[in-house]
Design an enzyme around this catalytic site. Structure first.
Site, mmCIF file in Angstrom:
data_model
loop_
_atom_site.group_PDB
_atom_site.id
_atom_site.type_symbol
_atom_site.label_atom_id
_atom_site.label_comp_id
_atom_site.label_asym_id
_atom_site.label_seq_id
_atom_site.Cartn_x
_atom_site.Cartn_y
_atom_site.Cartn_z
ATOM 1 N N ASP A 13 0.844 -1.204 0.000
ATOM 2 C CA ASP A 13 0.000 0.000 0.000
ATOM 3 C C ASP A 13 0.877 1.251 0.000
ATOM 4 O OD1 ASP A 13 -2.087 -1.772 0.398
ATOM 5 O OD2 ASP A 13 -2.136 -1.435 2.574
HETATM 6 N N1 URA Z 1 -1.126 -5.944 3.956
HETATM 7 C C1 URA Z 1 -1.622 -4.699 3.933
HETATM 8 O O1 URA Z 1 -2.664 -4.439 4.508
HETATM 9 N N2 URA Z 1 -0.958 -3.773 3.252
HETATM 10 C C2 URA Z 1 0.199 -3.987 2.597
HETATM 11 O O2 URA Z 1 0.761 -3.074 1.999
HETATM 12 C C3 URA Z 1 0.715 -5.287 2.647
HETATM 13 C C4 URA Z 1 0.048 -6.251 3.334
#
Ligand code: URA
Length: 235
Positions: free
Chosen positions: A102
């Site tokens: 993310d």
């Molecule tokens: N899980 C998440 O919620 N975000 C990420 O970026 C990676 C794993």
């Protein structure tokens, strides 16, 4: 493969542009001897403007993804590809991130131009462990490790429960979580399922490969023995 095509595929320009580099004598061997488009030369011996030629296909990179950059090719904001040399964005075969993090997640992000390797890393069957450290908005309840480890946790709007994941409590609002899947916003949604909220999330390992001392925003190519670490159990 002809040198012109090889070098054009590495993003140095169109075949016409690269033919022009040959004509200008800018492509040489280790001794500075000018090379010609039909020469057969080991990759490691080729220099462009006295610089080593970029690595051949089969490239694997790791990046310490900083906060606020997106794992996509096009986005109104900054994207992870902006942190790599511009030539890396126009190579053939294309270099892609191995899964995504993310925008607000930091840590270890891999890239490769090897589609088979990418698939081997992200396929759920491969069971490659991704290790995250999460800082939470509220204190842990105490039952999270059992719930995440149960193999029965069903995330909102999903039909399949999550595979068992391992939680290690590092502090009242600090935890390390190892997962083998890569579902959408998985870690944030797992903690949301316990009524908590992830305030900061960092991926610290993929298999036994860790970031080491790579600073945020930096990247480097991996050696074959480091790629092999991806398929070993996290330490
Ligand atoms: N899980 C998440 O919620 N975000 C990420 O970026 C990676 C794993």
């Amino acid at each position: 493969m002809k040198l012109v095509k090889l070098i054009a595929n590495l993003g140095y320009g169109s075949r016409k542009d690269v033919a022009q580099l040959f004509r200008a004598g800018r492509i040489t061997d280790l001794q500075g001897e000018v090379l010609y488009a039909d020469d057969v030369v080991p990759h490691a011996h080729i220099r462009v403007d006295d610089e080593p030629l970029d690595p051949p296909p089969g490239l694997v990179l790791m990046m310490h993804k900083p906060l606020g950059v997106t794992c996509s090719r096009k986005d109104p904001g900054r994207v992870v590809y902006d942190l790599l040399p511009p030539r890396y964005g126009v190579r053939t075969p294309a270099l892609s991130s191995v899964g995504r993090l993310d925008r607000d997640t930091t840590g270890l992000l891999l890239f490769t131009d090897d589609g088979a390797l990418l698939h081997r890393i992200i396929a759920p069957k491969a069971q490659v462990t991704k290790v995250y450290e999460a800082t939470l908005a509220q204190d842990l309840r105490g039952d999270e490790a059992a719930l995440f480890g149960s193999g029965t946790l069903l995330l909102e709007s999903e039909k399949e429960p999550l595979a068992p994941a391992q939680l290690e409590v590092l502090g009242p609002r600090q935890a390390r979580l190892s997962v083998t899947e890569g579902r959408y916003h998985q870690v944030r949604r797992m903690f949301a399922a316990t009524g908590n909220h992830v305030e900061a999330l960092r991926r610290i390992a993929v298999g036994a490969l860790t970031l080491g001392d790579l600073p945020p925003g930096a990247w480097r190519a991996l050696e074959a023995d480091e790629v092999a670490l991806i398929f070993r159990a996290a330490e």
